[in-house]
Scaffold this motif. Sequence first.
Motif, PDB file in Angstrom:
ATOM      1  N   GLN A 253       0.827  -1.198   0.000  1.00 45.78           N
ATOM      2  CA  GLN A 253       0.000   0.000   0.000  1.00 45.78           C
ATOM      3  C   GLN A 253       0.866   1.256   0.000  1.00 45.78           C
ATOM      4  OE1 GLN A 253      -2.442  -0.681   3.467  1.00 45.78           O
ATOM      5  NE2 GLN A 253      -4.079  -1.667   2.278  1.00 45.78           N
ATOM      6  N   VAL A 254       1.912   1.271   0.828  1.00 42.77           N
ATOM      7  CA  VAL A 254       2.796   2.439   0.895  1.00 42.77           C
ATOM      8  C   VAL A 254       3.476   2.680  -0.448  1.00 42.77           C
ATOM      9  CG1 VAL A 254       4.910   3.345   1.935  1.00 42.77           C
ATOM     10  CG2 VAL A 254       3.182   2.257   3.381  1.00 42.77           C
TER      11      VAL A 254
ATOM     12  N   GLU B 100       2.314   1.877  -3.290  1.00 45.99           N
ATOM     13  CA  GLU B 100       1.269   2.027  -4.308  1.00 45.99           C
ATOM     14  C   GLU B 100       1.370   0.931  -5.375  1.00 45.99           C
ATOM     15  OE1 GLU B 100       1.638   6.021  -5.753  1.00 45.99           O
ATOM     16  OE2 GLU B 100       0.799   6.904  -3.928  1.00 45.99           O
ATOM     17  N   LEU B 101       1.493  -0.307  -4.901  1.00 45.76           N
ATOM     18  CA  LEU B 101       1.620  -1.455  -5.795  1.00 45.76           C
ATOM     19  C   LEU B 101       0.412  -2.383  -5.727  1.00 45.76           C
ATOM     20  CD1 LEU B 101       5.370  -2.408  -5.175  1.00 45.76           C
ATOM     21  CD2 LEU B 101       4.412  -1.313  -7.216  1.00 45.76           C
ATOM     22  N   THR B 102      -0.586  -2.022  -4.963  1.00 42.12           N
ATOM     23  CA  THR B 102      -1.724  -2.931  -4.796  1.00 42.12           C
ATOM     24  C   THR B 102      -2.493  -3.145  -6.097  1.00 42.12           C
ATOM     25  OG1 THR B 102      -3.048  -1.043  -4.038  1.00 42.12           O
ATOM     26  CG2 THR B 102      -2.029  -2.434  -2.345  1.00 42.12           C
ATOM     27  N   GLY B 103      -2.319  -2.231  -7.051  1.00 42.82           N
ATOM     28  CA  GLY B 103      -2.996  -2.397  -8.332  1.00 42.82           C
ATOM     29  C   GLY B 103      -2.300  -3.370  -9.261  1.00 42.82           C
TER      30      GLY B 103
ATOM     31  N   TRP C  71      14.258   2.879  -1.911  1.00 43.46           N
ATOM     32  CA  TRP C  71      12.966   2.683  -1.260  1.00 43.46           C
ATOM     33  C   TRP C  71      13.036   1.816  -0.017  1.00 43.46           C
ATOM     34  CZ3 TRP C  71      11.002  -2.305  -0.982  1.00 43.46           C
ATOM     35  CH2 TRP C  71      11.605  -3.264  -1.804  1.00 43.46           C
TER      36      TRP C  71
END
Length: 318
Positions: free
Chosen positions: A173-174, A176-179, A233
């Motif tokens: 989620q942090v 932004e890879l949930t998609g 990251w």
Amino acid sequence: MASRHLLNPLAPLDQPTPSSLDGIPEELERDLRAYGGILIQQVGVMLKAPQVVMATAQVLFQRFWFVTSLKHFGIRDVAMGALFLSSKLEESPLRIRDIINCFSYLESLVAYCSTPPYPPPPSFDAYAPMDYFATEFYDMKDALVIAEMQILKRLGFQTQCGLPYGHLVNYLQVLELTGEKELVRRCWGYCNDMLQTPAPALYPQGTLALASIYLSARLSSPPIALPLEPVPWWTHFDTTEDELVHVSTMLLRLYKDWGNDPLGGGKVDGERNGHGGFGVVGRENVWRRAKRIPVTKSGVREVLAHLGAGNGVESSPR
């Protein structure tokens, strides 16, 4: 074992394992650890246990071999004991008889599948369940109970196991890879398969989750670029690239030995195969390799004697 986190006691990275001090080759120890984890996962699937039960059992199994030598306990017995203990810890108790029957079935299945075709036919009927009053059943039951007791004793009743799944969800989620559905699926499978390596006893659960993201992003086609500026990251999650590379290397070695090497011309499957992981369980190489893995301590000692490593004075159980 040292501890960097209360919920996840860890072994020192630079400390030799009791098995290596007993002369067990690194490759054999790696195979024994992996096969024990595979057995736990397979039996858990057969008994429809929650994944958390299988994961906790595998963590306890991997920890055990940092305080005990593979020369003194068989991986089958410790795997049975870890799964039984884990089912109680996670409040999803499994029956001893069911666990024993499943382990016995898998042993027979491996022997049956020592020759092609792979995988075995669905109509496998060479297995006859043990009679409830059979000596073999009572021997395995005693071994399971003793193994559970030894796990508790040798781990100092420290049975809390932090698992990587919650961290994985937060990190995705942090970042932004949930998609990225394929990447998410790969990450989940990698986290499951890492439990068949020593990694969960060496690194915090958060590092395992980050390593799964690190590896998934690199093996995606095309690779997914994650931010390296102003700082890489992974530094935001209190880990280093060396740690991620070490964990990833252990997982890739597992795939190379037991499944399909994603760096050697193959690829890691996008399907879970119903077993919670990628590239290990269900592959042809598993049946071939499992056939030669000794699941008892006497079997390990026979292998050592054959390799010339079992000579000399044996150390006493610790």
